[in-house]
Design a protein around this motif. Structure first.
Motif, PDB file in Angstrom:
ATOM      1  N   GLY A  11       0.860  -1.080   0.080  1.00  0.00           N
ATOM      2  CA  GLY A  11      -0.067  -0.138   0.076  1.00  0.00           C
ATOM      3  C   GLY A  11       0.805   1.282  -0.009  1.00  0.00           C
ATOM      4  O   GLY A  11       0.251   2.349   0.170  1.00  0.00           O
ATOM      5  N   VAL A  63       5.654 -15.846  -0.022  1.00  0.00           N
ATOM      6  CA  VAL A  63       5.863 -17.079  -0.805  1.00  0.00           C
ATOM      7  C   VAL A  63       7.227 -17.397  -0.681  1.00  0.00           C
ATOM      8  O   VAL A  63       8.197 -16.555  -0.496  1.00  0.00           O
ATOM      9  CB  VAL A  63       5.328 -16.743  -2.219  1.00  0.00           C
ATOM     10  N   ASP A  91      -6.172 -10.416  -0.112  1.00  0.00           N
ATOM     11  CA  ASP A  91      -5.146 -10.353   1.252  1.00  0.00           C
ATOM     12  C   ASP A  91      -5.230  -8.756   1.488  1.00  0.00           C
ATOM     13  O   ASP A  91      -4.569  -8.277   2.151  1.00  0.00           O
ATOM     14  CB  ASP A  91      -3.618 -10.582   0.733  1.00  0.00           C
TER      15      ASP A  91
HETATM   16  P1  ADP Z   1       1.765  -6.225  -1.273  1.00  0.00           P
HETATM   17  O1  ADP Z   1       3.124  -5.439  -1.411  1.00  0.00           O
HETATM   18  O2  ADP Z   1       0.566  -4.741  -1.468  1.00  0.00           O
HETATM   19  O3  ADP Z   1       1.692  -7.120  -0.053  1.00  0.00           O
HETATM   20  P2  ADP Z   1       1.889  -7.683  -3.640  1.00  0.00           P
HETATM   21  O4  ADP Z   1       0.974  -7.718  -4.645  1.00  0.00           O
HETATM   22  O5  ADP Z   1       3.337  -6.964  -4.072  1.00  0.00           O
HETATM   23  O6  ADP Z   1       1.511  -6.893  -2.483  1.00  0.00           O
HETATM   24  O7  ADP Z   1       2.287  -9.008  -3.003  1.00  0.00           O
HETATM   25  C1  ADP Z   1       1.046  -9.896  -2.630  1.00  0.00           C
HETATM   26  C2  ADP Z   1       1.729 -11.022  -2.039  1.00  0.00           C
HETATM   27  O8  ADP Z   1       2.266 -11.985  -2.988  1.00  0.00           O
HETATM   28  C3  ADP Z   1       2.549 -11.029  -0.896  1.00  0.00           C
HETATM   29  O9  ADP Z   1       1.876 -10.719   0.483  1.00  0.00           O
HETATM   30  C4  ADP Z   1       2.988 -12.274  -0.810  1.00  0.00           C
HETATM   31  O10 ADP Z   1       2.515 -13.467  -0.341  1.00  0.00           O
HETATM   32  C5  ADP Z   1       3.366 -12.573  -2.206  1.00  0.00           C
HETATM   33  N1  ADP Z   1       4.739 -11.967  -2.889  1.00  0.00           N
HETATM   34  C6  ADP Z   1       5.063 -11.051  -3.671  1.00  0.00           C
HETATM   35  N2  ADP Z   1       6.177 -10.609  -3.874  1.00  0.00           N
HETATM   36  C7  ADP Z   1       6.810 -11.744  -3.031  1.00  0.00           C
HETATM   37  C8  ADP Z   1       8.455 -11.821  -2.589  1.00  0.00           C
HETATM   38  N3  ADP Z   1       9.364 -10.861  -3.199  1.00  0.00           N
HETATM   39  N4  ADP Z   1       8.626 -12.565  -1.888  1.00  0.00           N
HETATM   40  C9  ADP Z   1       7.524 -13.507  -1.160  1.00  0.00           C
HETATM   41  N5  ADP Z   1       6.447 -13.122  -1.448  1.00  0.00           N
HETATM   42  C10 ADP Z   1       5.984 -12.391  -2.362  1.00  0.00           C
END
Ligand code: ADP
Length: 227
Positions: free
Chosen positions: A14, A63, A173
């Motif tokens: 965000g 992840v 989420d």
């Molecule tokens: P935000 O930054 O708003 O949480 P994102 O769209 O960037 O949303 O990521 C959503 C979800 O995807 C994260 O909460 C995580 O579960 C996963 N994710 C994204 N990028 C990564 C990363 N580099 N490493 C691990 N998990 C990731």
């Protein structure tokens, strides 16, 4: 055309990483990779990978490094450059990812410039933003809107994407429990990640990202030397 520089957007959920990255794509012709979008695409396709990451995403956890690195590495292998600048939005998020990515870049092209941008914003503003965030449900589009009164990111037609006409919806989420968890997880890794880059000799640009998008973009462009 070849890639000349990679810009890392590091910041809490965000904080406006994706929104600023999208503006750079539209106005400067840069390329954005969002690991969050890649994850959501896999989930929407119901691929084996999508099933593996589903639980982590919905509950606001990260992840695994191995799966995320594989997605990013595949992207770099398959990418045909259309711009000299690539923004990585939301990657790396852990020191392990940062180390693995450093190695990837050294094999890919050791002369690439790496620019680290840290988005600074307080948790209260983030929670307000995420609670009014809506996203286009078309998995190929995923354009982000805000329903906050007076926001410049509001859709023109209520709950319809301006770009593709598909309906808007909430991200799983963006529920309050997952938002809290995502912020906690972000703060657990933030300092270690920024220290890693400092120790590796990179200067970190801090962007105060709670300002209007137009101003944020102007400030960012100025920092990038007019691009
Ligand atoms: P935000 O930054 O708003 O949480 P994102 O769209 O960037 O949303 O990521 C959503 C979800 O995807 C994260 O909460 C995580 O579960 C996963 N994710 C994204 N990028 C990564 C990363 N580099 N490493 C691990 N998990 C990731």
């Amino acid at each position: 055309m070849s890639i000349r520089r990679v810009v890392l957007f590091i910041g809490p959920p965000g904080s406006g990483k994706g929104t600023l990255a999208q503006l750079c794509v539209q106005k400067l012709g840069w390329v954005q990779i969002s690991t969050g979008d890649l994850c959501r695409q896999h989930m929407a396709q119901g691929s084996d990978l999508g099933k593996k990451i589903d639980f982590a995403i919905k509950s606001g956890k990260l992840v695994s490094d191995a799966l995320i690195n594989a997605m990013v590495f595949d992207w770099f292998k398959e990418y045909t450059p259309v711009s000299d600048t690539v923004i990585l939005d939301g990657y790396p998020r852990t020191v392990q990812q940062a180390k693995d990515f450093k190695q990837l870049l050294s094999q890919f092209d050791p002369s690439l410039a790496l620019i680290v941008v840290a988005f600074d914003i307080d948790d209260k503003t983030v929670i307000e933003r995420l609670s009014s965030r809506y996203v286009c449900q078309n998995k190929e589009c995923q354009k982000v809107y805000s329903l906050r009164p007076g926001s410049s990111l509001a859709p023109q037609k209520e709950m319809i994407c301006d770009d593709c006409g598909d309906p808007l919806g909430r991200r799983k989420d963006d529920e309050p429990v997952a938002i809290k968890e995502r912020l906690k997880v972000y703060h657990q890794h933030e300092q270690e990640l920024l220290s890693f880059y400092k120790k590796s000799g990179y200067s970190i640009w801090h962007l105060k990202s709670d300002m209007p998008l137009k101003e944020l973009f102007a400030l960012f462009k100025e920092k990038m030397g007019g691009c």
